[in-house]
Design a protein around this motif. Structure first.
Motif, PDB file in Angstrom:
ATOM      1  N   SER A  72       0.838  -1.198   0.000  1.00 51.96           N
ATOM      2  CA  SER A  72       0.000   0.000   0.000  1.00 51.96           C
ATOM      3  C   SER A  72       0.878   1.255   0.000  1.00 51.96           C
ATOM      4  N   PRO A  73       0.680   2.158  -0.956  1.00 44.86           N
ATOM      5  CA  PRO A  73       1.503   3.370  -1.008  1.00 44.86           C
ATOM      6  C   PRO A  73       1.436   4.194   0.278  1.00 44.86           C
ATOM      7  N   TRP A  74       0.249   4.322   0.876  1.00 38.86           N
ATOM      8  CA  TRP A  74       0.127   5.125   2.097  1.00 38.86           C
ATOM      9  C   TRP A  74       0.879   4.489   3.263  1.00 38.86           C
ATOM     10  N   LEU A  75       0.704   3.201   3.431  1.00 41.71           N
ATOM     11  CA  LEU A  75       1.364   2.506   4.544  1.00 41.71           C
ATOM     12  C   LEU A  75       2.881   2.600   4.399  1.00 41.71           C
ATOM     13  N   LEU A  76       3.380   2.379   3.197  1.00 36.51           N
ATOM     14  CA  LEU A  76       4.822   2.470   2.960  1.00 36.51           C
ATOM     15  C   LEU A  76       5.327   3.910   3.121  1.00 36.51           C
ATOM     16  N   TYR A  77       4.545   4.873   2.682  1.00 40.42           N
ATOM     17  CA  TYR A  77       4.913   6.285   2.838  1.00 40.42           C
ATOM     18  C   TYR A  77       5.017   6.641   4.318  1.00 40.42           C
ATOM     19  N   GLU A  78       3.993   6.254   5.088  1.00 44.32           N
ATOM     20  CA  GLU A  78       3.994   6.558   6.518  1.00 44.32           C
ATOM     21  C   GLU A  78       5.155   5.867   7.223  1.00 44.32           C
ATOM     22  N   ALA A  79       5.444   4.630   6.859  1.00 47.02           N
ATOM     23  CA  ALA A  79       6.567   3.904   7.453  1.00 47.02           C
ATOM     24  C   ALA A  79       7.884   4.589   7.121  1.00 47.02           C
ATOM     25  N   GLY A  80       8.060   4.949   5.860  1.00 41.83           N
ATOM     26  CA  GLY A  80       9.297   5.615   5.440  1.00 41.83           C
ATOM     27  C   GLY A  80       9.478   6.970   6.091  1.00 41.83           C
ATOM     28  N   TYR A  81       8.397   7.750   6.160  1.00 39.11           N
ATOM     29  CA  TYR A  81       8.485   9.076   6.785  1.00 39.11           C
ATOM     30  C   TYR A  81       8.824   8.947   8.270  1.00 39.11           C
ATOM     31  N   ALA A  82       8.192   7.990   8.944  1.00 40.52           N
ATOM     32  CA  ALA A  82       8.462   7.778  10.368  1.00 40.52           C
ATOM     33  C   ALA A  82       9.919   7.383  10.596  1.00 40.52           C
ATOM     34  N   CYS A  83      10.450   6.494   9.770  1.00 38.96           N
ATOM     35  CA  CYS A  83      11.856   6.091   9.895  1.00 38.96           C
ATOM     36  C   CYS A  83      12.773   7.281   9.651  1.00 38.96           C
TER      37      CYS A  83
END
Length: 94
Positions: A72-83
């Motif tokens: 999911s683009p949103w889930l991956l985006y949120e994970a990447g931004y958080a990292c």
């Protein structure tokens, strides 16, 4: 001082699990500030800006992964931004 927690989810199975985790955490510690997009984004708000703001303000990010949402683009985006923000990221794989 209470923890700020961001719960990231995508699609129905992940959403249901995220709500269960949110309810459990709030029962265990009512002083937690838990953000979940479904509960905390109002109609008309700028979704991406709100998500970025809440990830920046949180202490921990909980990611709810399933077989259906692992790309999911949103889930991956949120994970990447958080990292990228050096947040503590905790993944649940369902």
């Amino acid at each position: 001082m209470s923890d700020n927690i961001f719960i990231s989810w995508s699609k129905s199975k992940s959403r249901e699990f995220a709500f269960e985790v949110k309810n459990l955490l709030e029962t265990l510690n009512p002083h937690l500030n838990i953000f979940m997009s479904e509960d905390n984004i109002s109609a008309g708000e700028k979704v991406q800006e709100k998500i970025i703001q809440k990830i920046s303000e949180c202490d921990k990010v909980l990611l709810c992964f399933t077989r259906d949402n692992k790309k999911s683009p949103w889930l991956l985006y949120e994970a990447g931004y958080a990292c990228g923000q050096n947040k503590m990221v905790i993944s649940f794989i369902l």
